[in-house]
Each structure stands twice: as structure tokens, then as C-alpha cells.
Write an enzyme that holds these catalytic residues in place. Structure first.
Site, PDB file in Angstrom:
ATOM      1  NE  ARG A   1      76.797  -2.205 133.119  1.00 52.01           N
ATOM      2  CZ  ARG A   1      76.383  -2.782 134.370  1.00 52.01           C
ATOM      3  NH1 ARG A   1      75.714  -3.377 134.319  1.00 52.01           N
ATOM      4  NH2 ARG A   1      77.411  -2.478 134.995  1.00 52.01           N
TER       5      ARG A   1
ATOM      6  NE  ARG B   1      83.020  -3.571 137.363  1.00 48.63           N
ATOM      7  CZ  ARG B   1      81.443  -4.073 136.802  1.00 48.63           C
ATOM      8  NH1 ARG B   1      83.149  -3.546 135.609  1.00 48.63           N
ATOM      9  NH2 ARG B   1      80.713  -3.608 136.898  1.00 48.63           N
TER      10      ARG B   1
END
Ligand code: ADP
Ligand code: ZN
Length: 215
Positions: free
Chosen positions: A127, A173
Site C-alpha cells: 500500500r 496491528r
């Protein structure tokens, strides 16, 4: 429309939210974007949040509820909202429920974006985000590259990897998500609000949501 977007990091909450805003002018409210803005501006909120974010941990519920309690009162929310990255813990979901009851606001659904784990990992490492705070366009070096490598198509600013997109922070995360946020799926199922969608394609997610809203 008034939606909650649930899903792992990299499930496409931000991309789907941006597509949905184009349908009826509902606003995207991303707690991640609000927090990154505060870090960039060096506000007290930003100073408090930065360490948690870079470690891939959640920011304390009290900070988030302070932000969202005010944000949901702003005028632009009257045309509808897409909650992207909030709520993220059961206490946040409980407090949101109380807040919406007080404001007399009904949610349409909580949309659960289901994406296989290997796809998630691949998406997060590839990303890129536009560094211009006014733009924040999202790219993917494999599946959705910008026309010129490293440069945003929309505004010409450099595209960057976020500070929390190192391999270590990504792993953390995902653990945080599984422990603290995944239980929200059951919470919203019990509330009768859950819409579970296969989210491998963001366009399919958007058309599924449109169909469900139409009745
Ligand atoms: P992603 O969904 O890709 O992990 P976000 O941009 O939504 O990323 O969030 C980035 C970081 O901001 C999170 O890892 C967390 O530290 C913090 N954050 C965002 N939203 C919340 C929230 N609702 N509660 C607690 N922390 C949050
Ligand atoms: Zn840009």
C-alpha cells in the site's frame, strides 16, 4: 446512509468509504486520518496518540470517544456518515450506541468486510498513500499503481508508506485487530445490524451495500 465499516487493517475500509461518499454525499469519518492529522500538526492529541500508533496498538478509548463525540455533532454528518476505523473495541461500540440513542440517530448497518488473511498481508505491504493531507489517495504498487511511480495521480505529491506499515507494526496491528476488534462482528450481529460481505473487490462491496440499502 449511516454505516459502520468493520474489517481488518487492509480490508479496504478507506477505499470503500471513499467510493460510498460519491453516492449520496455522506461523509467519511476515519479516526486513523484524524489521528494522523493530529500527529502531523503536533497537537496534544497527536503527541498522546503517536506512540500507540507506531507500535500498532490502539489509542485509549477515552481519547477516541472524545474525538468522535464532537465529530458526530458537526453539521456535515446530517447528510449521513461512514465510520471508517471506529468503533474498534467493545467499549467504543457500547458508548457509540448510547451516543446515537441520545442523538436519535439510527444506523443502517455495520458492514463487515471479509478478506482472506494472505490478501490482507499482501495489500498492507504494497500500500502507498498520498503524502498530501488534503488528498490522501490510496494506491497499491501491484494492483493499483499510480501512473508515475511514487507520484500521486490526483495532486502530484509523493506517495509514501505509512509509519505503521513496517512488517513488525503490521503484524502487531493484525494481532490487535483479532483480539480487540474482531469481537465487534458478534456485537453487531446481536444488534441485528450486521451485513457480512466478501470484500475481495471494493466495487462488489459498494454494489452489495447499494442493493441492501435499496431494500
Ligand atoms: P488500519 O485500519 O489500516 O489499521 P487506521 O488508519 O484505521 O488503520 O488506524 C491507524 C491507527 O490509529 C491504529 O493502528 C490505532 O493505533 C489508531 N486508531 C484508529 N482508530 C482507532 C480507534 N477507533 N480506536 C483506537 N485506536 C484507533
Ligand atoms: Zn494526492
Amino acid at each position: 446512509m449511516r454505516l459502520i465499516l468493520l474489517g481488518a487493517p487492509g480490508a479496504g475500509k478507506g477505499t470503500v468509504a471513499k467510493l460510498l461518499t460519491q453516492i449520496d454525499g455522506s461523509v467519511q469519518i476515519s479516526t486513523g486520518d484524524i489521528l494522523r492529522g493530529a500527529v502531523r500538526d503536533g497537537t496534544d492529541l497527536g503527541k498522546e496518540a503517536e506512540g500507540y500508533m507506531n507500535r500498532g496498538e490502539l489509542v485509549p478509548d477515552s481519547l477516541i470517544m472524545g474525538i468522535m463525540g464532537e465529530r458526530l455533532l458537526e453539521d456535515d454528518c446530517k447528510s449521513g456518515f461512514l465510520l471508517d476505523g471506529f468503533p474498534r473495541t467493545i467499549p467504543q461500540a457500547e458508548e457509540l450506541k448510547t451516543l446515537l440513542e441520545k442523538l436519535n440517530i439510527d444506523l443502517d448497518f455495520a458492514v463487515n468486510l471479509n478478506v482472506p488473511k494472505d490478501v490482507i498481508l499482501d495489500r498492507l505491504t504494497t500500500r502507498r498513500t498520498c503524502s498530501n493531507p488534503e488528498c490522501q489517495a490510496i494506491y497499491n504498487v501491484k494492483s493499483m499503481p499510480s501512473k508515475v511511480e511514487g507520484i500521486c495521480d490526483k495532486c502530484g505529491s509523493p506517495t509514501i508508506q505509512r509509519d505503521d506499515e513496517t512488517e513488525e507494526a503490521i503484524t502487531k496491528r493484525l494481532d490487535t485487530f483479532n483480539e480487540q476488534t474482531a469481537p465487534l462482528v458478534d456485537f453487531y450481529r446481536d444488534e441485528g445490524l450486521l451485513l457480512d460481505v466478501n470484500a475481495t473487490s471494493s466495487d462488489v462491496v459498494v454494489s452489495t451495500i447499494k442493493e441492501k440499502l435499496a431494500g
